[in-house]
Design an enzyme around this catalytic site. Sequence first.
Site, short mmCIF file in Angstrom:
data_model
loop_
_atom_site.label_atom_id
_atom_site.label_comp_id
_atom_site.label_asym_id
_atom_site.label_seq_id
_atom_site.Cartn_x
_atom_site.Cartn_y
_atom_site.Cartn_z
N LYS A 41 39.25 39.03 17.82
CA LYS A 41 38.25 40.02 17.42
C LYS A 41 38.16 40.14 15.90
O LYS A 41 37.20 40.70 15.38
CB LYS A 41 38.57 41.37 18.03
N GLN A 64 48.97 32.91 36.46
CA GLN A 64 49.52 31.75 37.18
C GLN A 64 48.57 30.56 37.32
O GLN A 64 48.98 29.42 37.08
CB GLN A 64 49.97 32.18 38.59
N SER A 65 47.32 30.77 37.73
CA SER A 65 46.47 29.62 38.05
C SER A 65 46.24 28.72 36.84
O SER A 65 46.42 27.49 36.93
CB SER A 65 45.13 30.10 38.62
N GLY A 76 47.87 18.97 64.22
CA GLY A 76 47.44 17.58 64.31
C GLY A 76 47.64 17.04 65.71
O GLY A 76 47.83 17.79 66.67
N GLY A 77 47.60 15.73 65.84
CA GLY A 77 47.72 15.11 67.14
C GLY A 77 49.13 15.03 67.68
O GLY A 77 49.34 14.63 68.83
N TYR A 116 42.70 37.55 43.13
CA TYR A 116 44.12 37.26 42.99
C TYR A 116 44.54 36.33 44.11
O TYR A 116 43.75 36.00 45.01
CB TYR A 116 44.93 38.55 43.01
N GLU A 117 45.78 35.90 44.06
CA GLU A 117 46.32 34.92 45.01
C GLU A 117 45.94 35.21 46.46
O GLU A 117 45.32 34.39 47.14
CB GLU A 117 47.84 34.86 44.86
N ASP A 142 46.59 30.41 43.58
CA ASP A 142 46.81 30.29 42.14
C ASP A 142 47.27 28.89 41.74
O ASP A 142 46.54 28.15 41.08
CB ASP A 142 47.86 31.32 41.68
#
Length: 415
Positions: free
Chosen positions: A75, A17-18, A247-248, A138-139, A168
Amino acid sequence: MAKALDGVRILDFTHVQSGPTCTQLLAWFGADVIKVERAGSGDVTREQLRDVPDADSLYFTMLNHNKRSVTIDTKNPEGKKVLETLIKTCDVLVENFAPGALDRMGFTWARIQELNPQMIVASVKGFGPGPYEDCKVYENVAQCAGGAASTTGFDDGPPVVTGAQIGDSGTGLHLALGIVTALFQRTKTNRGQKVLAAMQDGVLNLCRVKLRDQQRLERTGVMKEYPQYPNGTFGEAVPRAGNASGGGQPGWILKCKGWEADPNAYIYFITQAPVWAKICNVIGKEEWATDPDYATPAARLPRLKDIFAEIERWTMTKTKFEAMDILNKYDIPCGPILSMKEIAEDESLRKTGTIVEVDHPVRGKYLTVGNPIKLSDSPTDVTRSPLLGEHTDEVMAELGYSAEQIAALRTAGAI
């Protein structure tokens, strides 16, 4: 119309995936992505989570659009020569092998520089230099090591990983930015370079507000916008904050009409200070707009639990879409909790190309995610993922191999 990355050729040694997230994004912007796979099996995700017999899985197809597939036995000495020719003619090599795998193949950074001094070598790794750099990741491991899991979930429960693939796909997006930046720098230096995106680093980058909060906590011992305030306790590390906005502007997920039967009949509601009076009017608590216990953000902070409970009494009388329609008229920030089924059926997302239907010769039609980044002068056309080795002959011919040479390489098992 020309694509943004027309003329850029990517040698894609990625899998799962990544890496494929990164190279697919580059392909969407017009790069020629040549995916190198093993003959017979190819990318392991071709068969993972398969839902149609003998067809490439959705896992594979949704991460490998707009690419070409070649099969090379690296190879095999003759196969290695083919790969060297590809390195000489490509601009970028992208890989997410285990640490050291590319070196063991004989393609160290020094060797690649010999073959092509302008080559950019881009890598996804689990960790950067340090005690864990040789570990397989992994993820969910990345989410845990990058700070996401420890700050996700509710304070009275265990750490939780998110459904978003921030380890990923998130790292793949970071790597793509690194690649186009290196390509831009190459126009000035005429040199290649190495690009590294570590999954731990990518997750931490997406969790930067929690690193912010860690420093605030160390200085003040309390964070008033967290649900633990004022009655709970804070430890030494940033706690899990449930559905707090981080957050604010305090926010929370609230039930809507039908929540008893529909697990996604919820809405995210933010009590933004500039529209506080409008919120009070909508929920029938007009007196809160001037009541000193509720009129200011500071006064509301220790009462957020009761405030959201009162707002929820109102949202429970509306569907999430009815609530959205009403709240948006008053510029009150909110968002429905959309299920994957609702997103898949959203016509507006299809019109913008965020959701795309693709036809595959084996599995038939399926939905996929389109390019999330829209360029006005480089529109994205999403084409199907390649069959295993579908473009081997085509790419070999482009490299200058004759039909006889290609047949000989195939007989030798090099391709």
